[in-house]
Design an enzyme around this catalytic site. Structure first.
Site, PDB file in Angstrom:
ATOM      1  N   TYR A 191      31.133  41.855  43.763  1.00 37.43           N
ATOM      2  CA  TYR A 191      30.260  42.261  44.872  1.00 37.43           C
ATOM      3  C   TYR A 191      30.335  41.246  46.006  1.00 37.43           C
ATOM      4  O   TYR A 191      30.636  40.069  45.799  1.00 37.43           O
ATOM      5  CB  TYR A 191      28.809  42.431  44.399  1.00 37.43           C
ATOM      6  CG  TYR A 191      28.128  41.141  43.990  1.00 37.43           C
ATOM      7  CD1 TYR A 191      27.460  40.353  44.933  1.00 37.43           C
ATOM      8  CD2 TYR A 191      28.142  40.698  42.672  1.00 37.43           C
ATOM      9  CE1 TYR A 191      26.833  39.175  44.562  1.00 37.43           C
ATOM     10  CE2 TYR A 191      27.525  39.525  42.290  1.00 37.43           C
ATOM     11  CZ  TYR A 191      26.863  38.760  43.239  1.00 37.43           C
ATOM     12  OH  TYR A 191      26.254  37.585  42.873  1.00 37.43           O
ATOM     13  N   CYS A 192      30.101  41.726  47.218  1.00 36.09           N
ATOM     14  CA  CYS A 192      30.059  40.873  48.409  1.00 36.09           C
ATOM     15  C   CYS A 192      29.172  41.569  49.439  1.00 36.09           C
ATOM     16  O   CYS A 192      28.579  42.599  49.139  1.00 36.09           O
ATOM     17  CB  CYS A 192      31.460  40.610  48.946  1.00 36.09           C
ATOM     18  SG  CYS A 192      32.372  42.121  49.341  1.00 36.09           S
ATOM     19  N   THR A 193      29.073  41.026  50.640  1.00 38.15           N
ATOM     20  CA  THR A 193      28.095  41.515  51.618  1.00 38.15           C
ATOM     21  C   THR A 193      28.229  43.008  51.906  1.00 38.15           C
ATOM     22  O   THR A 193      27.322  43.789  51.650  1.00 38.15           O
ATOM     23  CB  THR A 193      28.214  40.719  52.935  1.00 38.15           C
ATOM     24  OG1 THR A 193      28.197  39.330  52.635  1.00 38.15           O
ATOM     25  CG2 THR A 193      27.080  41.063  53.880  1.00 38.15           C
ATOM     26  N   CYS A 198      35.609  42.369  48.331  1.00 35.77           N
ATOM     27  CA  CYS A 198      35.880  42.862  46.978  1.00 35.77           C
ATOM     28  C   CYS A 198      36.996  43.890  46.932  1.00 35.77           C
ATOM     29  O   CYS A 198      37.612  44.089  45.888  1.00 35.77           O
ATOM     30  CB  CYS A 198      34.605  43.428  46.364  1.00 35.77           C
ATOM     31  SG  CYS A 198      33.400  42.134  46.095  1.00 35.77           S
ATOM     32  N   ILE A 220      26.587  44.651  48.835  1.00 33.71           N
ATOM     33  CA  ILE A 220      25.170  44.329  48.634  1.00 33.71           C
ATOM     34  C   ILE A 220      24.304  45.116  49.618  1.00 33.71           C
ATOM     35  O   ILE A 220      23.214  45.567  49.288  1.00 33.71           O
ATOM     36  CB  ILE A 220      24.931  42.815  48.834  1.00 33.71           C
ATOM     37  CG1 ILE A 220      25.770  41.994  47.855  1.00 33.71           C
ATOM     38  CG2 ILE A 220      23.456  42.468  48.684  1.00 33.71           C
ATOM     39  CD1 ILE A 220      25.945  40.534  48.263  1.00 33.71           C
TER      40      ILE A 220
END
Length: 309
Positions: A191-193, A198, A220
């Site tokens: 996961y990332c912003t 990803c 996210i």
């Protein structure tokens, strides 16, 4: 077409990316720069042969027009835009550049894209599918943070693994280090912003023997929009603009701790040494005192001592 008073008075920030082959990145860069200047948008856009990665802010009317006109480019027709509160004032300037990579993993030749996106990336999960996977597989599921370790100091998925990386460039050596080899046969949710890191990280992990890799659709941001602070996400989300962080509800936990005194804080400040400027978590009181407002390096502490002296 006229704009309503609301569209002209209200402001927004757009976050977006698209992996698609671009034959002439320079031409796309010039077009995007001219479009943003015309619409008085500020922000940062990177373009490469693999696609586009951007975040821009401005009036609601300009943002709507930007989305419409950007989607006129064939490769960007289906590009998703994430909307959030903010304005052009959250960015110092407009920057539109051509780069070898739209996210600097240091693997431009390993990444392969076609008109459907990254080839060989992790399976996309919608936010509700993330929760379903955890319900079905329990503790077997591992959340793997695809951001810089610093970002996870103020928010992360519950029990997530946070790799020891200062920049995206550190990820390849980190996943090749052997530290995470025990995860290679487990369900790993990266996961990332907003999801872009990803897209690449999940493909790099699969190429290195991680068998069951997932990524969260929209990152996210999408998950938080759906579940707020009642899901598996905890704390605040670090963002790369003047806001510095955002919360999904008023109930967000404060996970961060002041580097100097240990009090709860989600606020990053630059190290007081102008030559360093590393971002560190500090409460307002410690941030106001040069002696405590350093990253801890010896040369920075010496600069702080001179300022006080």
């Amino acid at each position: 077409m006229g704009h309503s008073a609301t569209d002209l008075n209200e402001t927004r920030i757009l976050l977006y990316y698209c992996f698609t082959p671009i034959d002439d990145p320079t031409a796309v860069m010039l077009w995007q720069r001219a479009l943003c200047e015309q619409l008085e948008l500020k922000g940062r856009i990177l373009i490469s042969k693999h696609g586009i990665n951007g975040t821009v802010g401005g009036s609601l009317a300009s943002c709507k027009q930007y989305v419409r006109r950007t989607r006129e480019f064939p490769g960007f027709k289906k590009m998703e835009f994430k909307w959030s509160a903010g304005s052009a004032d959250d960015f110092p300037r407009l920057s539109v550049k051509v780069r070898e990579e739209i996210v600097a993993f240091g693997a431009p030749d390993e990444l392969k894209v076609d008109e459907n996106g990254v080839i060989g990336g992790g399976v996309h999960l919608k936010p509700e599918e993330v929760n379903k996977l955890v319900e079905e597989r329990g503790d077997e599921v591992v959340f793997f943070d695809g951001r810089n370790a610093m970002e996870a100091e103020i928010g992360k998925f519950k029990n997530a693994i946070v790799p020891d990386v200062r920049t995206t460039h550190d990820f390849i050596s980190e996943i090749e280090s052997g530290k995470y080899d025990d995860l290679k046969d487990k369900p790993v949710v990266t996961y990332c912003t907003g999801g872009i890191r990803c897209e690449i990280l999940s493909s790099l992990m699969k190429n290195r023997g991680f068998e069951e890799v997932y990524q969260i659709d929209g990152g996210i941001v999408r998950y938080g929009e759906k579940y707020g602070d009642k899901g598996l996400w905890e704390g605040s989300l670090y963002v790369f603009d003047g806001r510095m962080h955002m919360e999904f509800s008023d109930d967000a936990a404060t996970l961060g701790r002041c580097r100097a005194c240990g009090h709860a804080t989600n606020d990053f400040h630059n190290c007081v040494n102008e030559q360093c400027r590393e971002q560190i978590l500090l409460c307002e009181e410690c941030a106001a005192d040069p002696e405590s407002a350093t990253c801890g390096r010896k040369e920075c502490a010496e600069v702080a001592a001179e300022m006080v002296g």
